[in-house]
Write an enzyme that holds these catalytic residues in place. Structure first.
Site, PDB file in Angstrom:
ATOM      1  N   GLY A   1       0.777  -1.236   0.000  1.00 20.45           N
ATOM      2  CA  GLY A   1       0.000   0.000   0.000  1.00 20.45           C
ATOM      3  C   GLY A   1       0.804   1.280   0.000  1.00 20.45           C
ATOM      4  O   GLY A   1       0.526   2.185   0.792  1.00 20.45           O
TER       5      GLY A   1
ATOM      6  N   ASN B   1       0.792   3.635  -2.313  1.00 20.94           N
ATOM      7  CA  ASN B   1      -0.109   4.719  -2.692  1.00 20.94           C
ATOM      8  C   ASN B   1      -1.105   5.023  -1.574  1.00 20.94           C
ATOM      9  O   ASN B   1      -1.499   6.175  -1.386  1.00 20.94           O
ATOM     10  CB  ASN B   1      -0.840   4.377  -3.994  1.00 20.94           C
ATOM     11  CG  ASN B   1      -0.044   4.772  -5.220  1.00 20.94           C
ATOM     12  OD1 ASN B   1       0.331   5.926  -5.391  1.00 20.94           O
ATOM     13  ND2 ASN B   1       0.240   3.802  -6.079  1.00 20.94           N
TER      14      ASN B   1
ATOM     15  N   MET C   1      -5.719  -6.007  -6.029  1.00 18.41           N
ATOM     16  CA  MET C   1      -5.539  -6.980  -7.096  1.00 18.41           C
ATOM     17  C   MET C   1      -6.739  -7.921  -7.221  1.00 18.41           C
ATOM     18  O   MET C   1      -6.618  -9.144  -7.169  1.00 18.41           O
ATOM     19  CB  MET C   1      -4.251  -7.774  -6.862  1.00 18.41           C
ATOM     20  CG  MET C   1      -3.013  -6.913  -6.735  1.00 18.41           C
ATOM     21  SD  MET C   1      -2.756  -5.808  -8.154  1.00 18.41           S
ATOM     22  CE  MET C   1      -2.297  -7.008  -9.397  1.00 18.41           C
ATOM     23  N   ARG C   2      -7.890  -7.313  -7.378  1.00 15.01           N
ATOM     24  CA  ARG C   2      -9.125  -8.078  -7.593  1.00 15.01           C
ATOM     25  C   ARG C   2      -9.889  -7.465  -8.757  1.00 15.01           C
ATOM     26  O   ARG C   2     -10.033  -6.242  -8.835  1.00 15.01           O
ATOM     27  CB  ARG C   2     -10.018  -8.049  -6.350  1.00 15.01           C
ATOM     28  CG  ARG C   2      -9.440  -8.742  -5.129  1.00 15.01           C
ATOM     29  CD  ARG C   2      -9.587 -10.238  -5.217  1.00 15.01           C
ATOM     30  NE  ARG C   2     -11.002 -10.664  -5.121  1.00 15.01           N
ATOM     31  CZ  ARG C   2     -11.410 -11.900  -5.377  1.00 15.01           C
ATOM     32  NH1 ARG C   2     -10.567 -12.818  -5.778  1.00 15.01           N
ATOM     33  NH2 ARG C   2     -12.695 -12.216  -5.240  1.00 15.01           N
TER      34      ARG C   2
ATOM     35  N   ASN D   1      -9.126   4.751  -9.322  1.00 15.01           N
ATOM     36  CA  ASN D   1      -8.041   3.780  -9.426  1.00 15.01           C
ATOM     37  C   ASN D   1      -6.820   4.470 -10.024  1.00 15.01           C
ATOM     38  O   ASN D   1      -6.952   5.417 -10.804  1.00 15.01           O
ATOM     39  CB  ASN D   1      -8.450   2.608 -10.325  1.00 15.01           C
ATOM     40  CG  ASN D   1      -7.345   1.556 -10.436  1.00 15.01           C
ATOM     41  OD1 ASN D   1      -6.814   1.105  -9.421  1.00 15.01           O
ATOM     42  ND2 ASN D   1      -6.996   1.177 -11.648  1.00 15.01           N
TER      43      ASN D   1
ATOM     44  N   HIS E   1      -3.390   3.685 -12.314  1.00 19.15           N
ATOM     45  CA  HIS E   1      -2.863   2.692 -13.241  1.00 19.15           C
ATOM     46  C   HIS E   1      -1.497   3.148 -13.738  1.00 19.15           C
ATOM     47  O   HIS E   1      -1.329   4.327 -14.094  1.00 19.15           O
ATOM     48  CB  HIS E   1      -3.832   2.523 -14.419  1.00 19.15           C
ATOM     49  CG  HIS E   1      -3.401   1.478 -15.399  1.00 19.15           C
ATOM     50  ND1 HIS E   1      -3.504   0.128 -15.129  1.00 19.15           N
ATOM     51  CD2 HIS E   1      -2.847   1.581 -16.632  1.00 19.15           C
ATOM     52  CE1 HIS E   1      -3.048  -0.553 -16.163  1.00 19.15           C
ATOM     53  NE2 HIS E   1      -2.641   0.295 -17.085  1.00 19.15           N
TER      54      HIS E   1
ATOM     55  N   GLU F   1     -17.067  -0.205 -15.637  1.00 19.47           N
ATOM     56  CA  GLU F   1     -17.134  -1.661 -15.801  1.00 19.47           C
ATOM     57  C   GLU F   1     -16.023  -2.202 -16.692  1.00 19.47           C
ATOM     58  O   GLU F   1     -15.609  -3.344 -16.543  1.00 19.47           O
ATOM     59  CB  GLU F   1     -18.507  -2.056 -16.347  1.00 19.47           C
ATOM     60  CG  GLU F   1     -19.645  -1.806 -15.361  1.00 19.47           C
ATOM     61  CD  GLU F   1     -20.993  -2.279 -15.868  1.00 19.47           C
ATOM     62  OE1 GLU F   1     -21.023  -3.214 -16.693  1.00 19.47           O
ATOM     63  OE2 GLU F   1     -22.016  -1.702 -15.455  1.00 19.47           O
TER      64      GLU F   1
ATOM     65  N   ASP G   1      -9.679  -0.603 -16.775  1.00 20.41           N
ATOM     66  CA  ASP G   1      -8.797   0.530 -17.076  1.00 20.41           C
ATOM     67  C   ASP G   1      -9.374   1.430 -18.167  1.00 20.41           C
ATOM     68  O   ASP G   1      -8.630   2.025 -18.944  1.00 20.41           O
ATOM     69  CB  ASP G   1      -7.394   0.037 -17.491  1.00 20.41           C
ATOM     70  CG  ASP G   1      -6.741  -0.821 -16.420  1.00 20.41           C
ATOM     71  OD1 ASP G   1      -7.004  -0.579 -15.229  1.00 20.41           O
ATOM     72  OD2 ASP G   1      -5.980  -1.733 -16.774  1.00 20.41           O
TER      73      ASP G   1
ATOM     74  N   GLU H   1       3.599   8.600  -8.945  1.00 23.07           N
ATOM     75  CA  GLU H   1       2.258   8.086  -8.662  1.00 23.07           C
ATOM     76  C   GLU H   1       1.656   8.721  -7.419  1.00 23.07           C
ATOM     77  O   GLU H   1       0.475   9.081  -7.389  1.00 23.07           O
ATOM     78  CB  GLU H   1       2.284   6.560  -8.497  1.00 23.07           C
ATOM     79  CG  GLU H   1       2.370   5.795  -9.797  1.00 23.07           C
ATOM     80  CD  GLU H   1       2.245   4.295  -9.582  1.00 23.07           C
ATOM     81  OE1 GLU H   1       1.770   3.872  -8.495  1.00 23.07           O
ATOM     82  OE2 GLU H   1       2.631   3.526 -10.486  1.00 23.07           O
TER      83      GLU H   1
END
Length: 207
Positions: A18, A20, A96-97, A113, A115, A148, A151, A180
């Site tokens: 974690g 970020n 990571m889901r 999110n 990326h 949905e 990314d 980031e």
């Protein structure tokens, strides 16, 4: 008398250490920051970020996905925890889901999110390897609203870094990670302050 602006309540979902998440917690400590991290939730009991969050005085919960018979049951438990914490915004930080359309719809417009690429380039995993293979000279990171499609959500903030001669996936990972943290904190502030909102599948900005 000037009224006190109520900070948006933020949850961070993690799967690992974690970094970020820690950056968001640190950024939110600024008095004028428009959000506060109130809970961290991990889908793994041994996620290192849980102890880091607790050390910062943040409530941290493990809701291991392996403890549930289905993705739907696990996500229902996560959503229940988010509602119990009266969360306004959800930030994915190395979570990571793959998230179901049902979960996305519940939090759409309120879930962010980060990326490690300049979307729409290099979706999915192994983005730094993809960038090097493609021969691009600029790489970076993107914070976007979660939709949905993987990314594919509307972009809130991006930061670019140079791709240098001799770069490897490891060196490029380090350079992107160095930007980031600031990018995510900046994007969250835009959303929490209402200066960036998702409307009709796009991000609409205001001063």
């Amino acid at each position: 008398m000037i009224g006190v602006i109520k900070k948006k309540r933020v949850a961070v979902l993690i799967s690992g250490r974690g970094s970020n998440m820690s950056a968001l917690i640190a950024g939110a400590k600024a008095p004028d920051y428009p959000a506060e991290v109130v809970v961290v939730i991990a889908n793994k009991a041994d996620a290192g970020g849980l102890e880091a969050a607790r050390a910062d005085g943040i409530a941290a919960l493990a809701i291991p996905h392996r403890d549930f018979a289905s993705k739907a049951e696990h996500e229902a438990a996560v959503s229940a925890a988010l509602r119990a914490a009266e969360v306004d915004i959800v930030c994915l930080a190395g979570y990571m889901r793959l998230i179901s359309p049902e979960f996305v719809r519940e939090w759409e417009g309120r879930m962010l999110n980060i990326h490690p690429s300049l979307l729409p380039l290099f979706r999915g995993l192994h983005t730094h390897e993809q960038a090097l293979e493609a021969g691009v000279r600029i790489h970076g990171c993107t914070v976007h609203f979660v939709t949905e499609g993987m990314d594919e959500g509307p972009i809130i903030a991006q930061t670019a870094v140079s791709v240098k001669t001799g770069d490897t996936p490891a060196t490029l990972t380090e350079r992107v990670l160095s930007v980031e943290h600031e990018t995510y904190a900046r994007a969250l502030a835009l959303v929490a302050s209402g200066k960036a909102v998702m409307q009709n599948g796009r991000t609409v900005f205001s001063d």
